[in-house]
Design a protein around this motif. Structure first.
Motif, short mmCIF file in Angstrom:
data_model
loop_
_atom_site.label_atom_id
_atom_site.label_comp_id
_atom_site.label_asym_id
_atom_site.label_seq_id
_atom_site.Cartn_x
_atom_site.Cartn_y
_atom_site.Cartn_z
N LYS A 179 0.85 -1.18 0.00
CA LYS A 179 0.00 0.00 0.00
C LYS A 179 0.89 1.24 0.00
CE LYS A 179 -3.84 -2.39 0.46
NZ LYS A 179 -4.88 -2.44 -0.58
N VAL A 180 0.49 2.24 -0.76
CA VAL A 180 1.30 3.45 -0.87
C VAL A 180 0.45 4.67 -0.56
CG1 VAL A 180 2.95 2.52 -2.54
CG2 VAL A 180 0.83 3.55 -3.37
N THR A 181 1.12 5.67 0.01
CA THR A 181 0.50 6.95 0.33
C THR A 181 1.46 8.04 -0.13
OG1 THR A 181 -0.66 6.04 2.24
CG2 THR A 181 -0.37 8.44 2.15
N SER A 182 0.97 8.94 -0.96
CA SER A 182 1.84 10.01 -1.47
C SER A 182 0.98 11.07 -2.14
CB SER A 182 2.86 9.44 -2.47
OG SER A 182 3.73 10.46 -2.92
N TYR A 183 1.57 12.26 -2.28
CA TYR A 183 0.88 13.36 -2.97
C TYR A 183 1.90 14.07 -3.86
CZ TYR A 183 -1.34 17.84 -3.87
OH TYR A 183 -1.86 18.94 -4.49
N MET A 184 1.49 14.33 -5.09
CA MET A 184 2.37 15.00 -6.05
C MET A 184 1.50 15.85 -6.97
SD MET A 184 5.68 14.97 -6.31
CE MET A 184 5.97 13.40 -5.52
N ASN A 185 2.01 17.05 -7.30
CA ASN A 185 1.25 17.97 -8.15
C ASN A 185 2.10 18.41 -9.33
OD1 ASN A 185 -0.74 19.70 -9.12
ND2 ASN A 185 -0.07 21.41 -7.84
N SER A 186 1.77 17.92 -10.52
CA SER A 186 2.39 18.33 -11.78
C SER A 186 3.92 18.22 -11.71
CB SER A 186 1.98 19.76 -12.15
OG SER A 186 0.59 19.85 -12.36
N ALA A 187 4.40 17.07 -11.33
CA ALA A 187 5.85 16.82 -11.28
C ALA A 187 6.26 16.04 -12.53
CB ALA A 187 6.22 16.02 -10.03
N PRO A 188 7.50 16.21 -12.99
CA PRO A 188 7.97 15.39 -14.12
C PRO A 188 7.76 13.91 -13.84
CG PRO A 188 9.54 17.13 -13.65
CD PRO A 188 8.52 17.18 -12.55
N PHE A 189 7.48 13.15 -14.90
CA PHE A 189 7.05 11.76 -14.75
C PHE A 189 8.04 10.95 -13.91
CE2 PHE A 189 6.60 7.37 -16.12
CZ PHE A 189 5.23 7.18 -16.02
N GLU A 190 9.30 10.93 -14.30
CA GLU A 190 10.28 10.12 -13.57
C GLU A 190 10.47 10.63 -12.15
OE1 GLU A 190 13.94 9.42 -15.53
OE2 GLU A 190 13.03 8.97 -17.47
N THR A 191 10.47 11.95 -11.98
CA THR A 191 10.62 12.52 -10.63
C THR A 191 9.47 12.11 -9.74
OG1 THR A 191 11.83 14.39 -11.58
CG2 THR A 191 10.95 14.66 -9.36
N ALA A 192 8.24 12.12 -10.29
CA ALA A 192 7.07 11.77 -9.49
C ALA A 192 7.16 10.31 -9.03
CB ALA A 192 5.81 12.00 -10.31
N LEU A 193 7.53 9.39 -9.94
CA LEU A 193 7.65 7.99 -9.53
C LEU A 193 8.77 7.80 -8.51
CD1 LEU A 193 7.17 6.03 -12.88
CD2 LEU A 193 5.48 6.57 -11.14
N ASP A 194 9.89 8.50 -8.73
CA ASP A 194 11.02 8.37 -7.81
C ASP A 194 10.66 8.86 -6.41
OD1 ASP A 194 13.98 7.85 -7.43
OD2 ASP A 194 13.90 9.97 -6.90
N LYS A 195 9.95 9.99 -6.33
CA LYS A 195 9.59 10.54 -5.02
C LYS A 195 8.49 9.72 -4.36
CE LYS A 195 12.57 13.82 -5.26
NZ LYS A 195 13.26 13.31 -6.45
N MET A 196 7.60 9.12 -5.16
CA MET A 196 6.59 8.24 -4.58
C MET A 196 7.27 7.01 -3.96
SD MET A 196 3.25 6.46 -6.34
CE MET A 196 4.21 5.35 -7.34
N ALA A 197 8.27 6.46 -4.67
CA ALA A 197 9.01 5.33 -4.11
C ALA A 197 9.75 5.73 -2.84
CB ALA A 197 9.98 4.79 -5.16
N TYR A 198 10.36 6.92 -2.85
CA TYR A 198 11.09 7.40 -1.68
C TYR A 198 10.16 7.56 -0.47
CZ TYR A 198 14.00 10.45 1.22
OH TYR A 198 14.69 10.99 2.26
N ALA A 199 8.95 8.07 -0.70
CA ALA A 199 8.02 8.31 0.40
C ALA A 199 7.48 7.00 1.00
CB ALA A 199 6.85 9.17 -0.08
#
Length: 644
Positions: A179-199
């Motif tokens: 299960k994942v929990t994260s929030y991102m608003n208009s981030a570059p595609f790779e950056t958004a996936l990387d930060k979701m994994a980090y969170a």
């Protein structure tokens, strides 16, 4: 009041529930009955009456006996294992099947003439609850991703992202229930996936075929923010060689653009430990042929394993060679770590390249020349050879050739006037000469005597006769010269090299020397003749330099000398010199004009009877005079043409 309403509602559902269940059960049984009625025409055994008396047998055995008695083909689900006790007399097989389906909640499904019997499962129980709509948005034009996740399935999130973006996002089996929990608003595609994994304590890897993979952290790995303020994964290593400062090495790898790259941060760390950790992280096989000594401070990001070793060993006595995926590391001078390479020059001669290789690079590398093939042979340390090879390739460029056309024009303005009367005695003189365009006429003795006789007859004075060999010459000439063109052959030279041309002539003059040898009786004189040379040349020296925008800088030197006039006896001939020296720049195939140096020459010579040749009016009769005025202007035309 509210409590009373709740109780009434619950009572109503309890009363209506049995009727709803009965209606649902009747619908199922009626469906089976209709299926068997339609099948009975093709399978007569369904309408055949049987007598079946079995007690304490499994439902499978009971149905098997029914099939044999009615000649029916029955397929019985293995899950039907409960026991039954029923006795039927003079009852059709269809009625028995309907009874059993109703009594034990069975499902009967005909397939051709085969009747399949299995436990009945209510379709409503198979309906899964509607999942919550995932809040994920993808902007294709800007390649940005927005999402708001709250304990959502990673598998469903990855599937929705892949559907919206058209890019492949993979979740391994080990993370299917993550299960994942994260929030991102208009981030570059790779950056958004990387930060979701980090969170969510995961790592994201992009493969060489553009797949995005979510992975769990490995042993010893941790998420962190590096010195470039970027998130990453690193593995903490324990130093094999203890240091006095208690140094710690942070070394980790990640995939960038499909290539696995290293990053490291260390202060005063042993080189041996860095090699070991980097090899383990990148899964590289290696041999150490000598002990690696020394410490180094490292702060690097995203470089390959080979570049990491090259940077690590630069300035040291160590090097490495990769052979079939195995890295051999040790002292540069050890056998097996030396390498040889032949570098064939394509555009430059070997002499010019050898002269510009820095001396520091030649200390530990043996350099040989193979002139027959314009090739340089290098032997020594691989990194130093690679450095020299890179330098040679940078300077081994095509050298342009410059064709230089030189034309010289000498503009002569010469005016020569010759006047005078000459008289004398000669054995063979005939009357004759030219009158036009200039007067140069000679009168013989007969003509002069005839002229004197006519004057004597008309005037009465006898002027006498001249001797038979006497003559008189009259001269009144004027000559003009204009232009003299000198065409110089075309010159060609390589860029940065001088082109030279020299054309001229030599003259000699005589020097007489008298040496007297003293003697008691009579001195002896020895006369020696020696000839000295004087040159008059046209020397041209042009050095072209081609720039990147096809402009040519010309360093021009021109030296012109000419013989002028008639030299006196046994004297050096007079010469006139013109010198040009200039640096000009011109575009390819432009014409350059140089010159305009002007020189004036005046020659006034007179010969005649002494004293009488200086008396006015009489000097016209008793002298000959030649006066020459010469004006020379030299102009030089130069045209460079680049040849590649």
């Amino acid at each position: 009041m509210q409590r009373l309403l709740n109780r009434i509602t619950i009572l109503f559902f309890l009363l209506i529930l049995p009727f709803a269940l009965k209606a649902q059960d009747d619908e199922h049984i009626n469906s089976i009955k209709n299926k068997l009625d339609n099948l009975s025409a093709a399978v007569p055994g369904l309408s055949q009456k049987v007598q079946l008396n079995l007690n304490n047998v499994t439902i499978s055995e009971y149905l098997g006996a029914l099939g044999k008695a009615s000649n029916l083909s029955l397929s019985i689900d293995s899950r039907l294992t409960f026991k039954v006790n029923h006795n039927f007399n003079d009852v059709t097989a269809e009625d028995i099947l309907i009874f059993l389906a109703k009594q034990y909640s069975l499902d009967i499904e005909p397939v051709g003439s085969i009747i399949m019997i299995a436990p009945y499962i209510d379709p409503k129980t198979l309906v899964k609850p509607t999942p919550r709509e995932l809040s994920i948005k993808y902007n294709q034009l800007e390649n940005t991703l927005s999402f708001e996740l709250n304990n959502d399935s990673l598998l469903l999130v990855a599937r929705k992202i892949a559907q919206l973006s058209g890019k492949n996002v993979v979740v391994p089996n080990a993370l299917q229930g993550k299960k994942v929990t994260s929030y991102m608003n208009s981030a570059p595609f790779e950056t958004a996936l990387d930060k979701m994994a980090y969170a969510n304590e995961l790592k994201m890897v992009k493969t060489s075929d553009n797949y995005y993979l979510f992975q769990t952290l490995g042993e010893g790995e941790e998420l962190y923010v590096n010195g470039d303020k970027s998130t990453g994964v690193r593995k903490n290593f324990k130093l094999a060689t203890p240091t006095t400062g208690g140094a710690n090495i942070n070394l980790f790898s990640k995939v960038v653009g499909g290539q696995k790259l290293l990053s490291a941060e260390a202060v005063n760390a042993p080189i041996a430990d860095l090699v070991k950790m980097a090899s383990q992280e990148m899964n590289k096989n290696y041999f150490l042929y000598s002990e690696l000594k020394g410490n180094i401070t490292v702060h690097i990001s995203d470089i390959s394993y080979d570049n990491f070793l090259s940077a690590l060993f630069k300035g040291t006595d160590y090097t490495f060679i990769a052979d079939n995926g195995i890295y051999m590391i040790g002292d540069r001078k050890l056998e097996g770590l030396r390498t040889s390479r032949a570098i064939k020059l394509e555009n430059r001669p070997i002499d010019t390249v050898m002269a510009i290789i820095p001396n520091d690079w030649k200390k530990s590398v043996e350099i040989r020349e193979f002139r027959e093939q314009n090739t340089i042979l290098l032997s020594g340390s691989r990194p130093q050879i690679a450095e020299i090879e890179s330098f040679i390739k940078q300077v081994d460029l095509l050298v342009p050739m410059v064709l230089i056309e030189v034309n010289m024009i000498d503009i002569h303005k010469t005016r020569t006037v010759s006047t005078g009367i000459a008289a004398g005695v000669s054995d063979s003189v005939k009357t004759g000469g030219s009158i036009l365009p200039g007067i140069n006429y000679t009168f013989g003795a007969s003509s002069i005597n005839d002229f004197l006789s006519r004057i004597s007859g008309s005037t009465g004075f006898n002027l006498g006769h001249v001797v038979p060999n006497f003559y008189v010459s009259l001269k009144a000439l004027e000559n003009n010269d204009n232009v003299d063109v000198r065409a110089v052959p075309k010159l060609a030279t390589l860029n940065g090299h001088s082109a030279k041309l020299s054309i001229g002539q030599k003259r000699y003059y005589q020097i007489k020397t008298q040496n007297v040898i003293p003697s008691i009786t009579s001195p002896t004189s020895i006369f020696t003749d020696q000839y000295k040379e004087v040159e008059a040349n046209m020397d041209i020296n042009i050095k072209p330099i081609v720039s990147g925008d096809d402009q040519v800088t010309l360093n021009i030197k021109v030296n012109i000398s000419d013989f002028i006039g008639t030299p006196p006896d046994n004297a050096p001939p007079p010469t006139a010199n013109s010198v040009y020296e200039s640096i000009v720049r011109a575009h390819n195939e432009d014409m350059i004009v140089l010159g305009g140096i002007e020189r004036n020459e005046t020659d006034d010579s007179t010969s005649g009877v002494p004293v009488l040749s200086r008396i006015p009016i009489l000097k016209w009769i008793f002298s000959n005079k030649t006066k020459t005025n010469q004006k020379v202007v030299t102009v030089l035309f130069i045209k460079p043409t680049i040849i590649r």
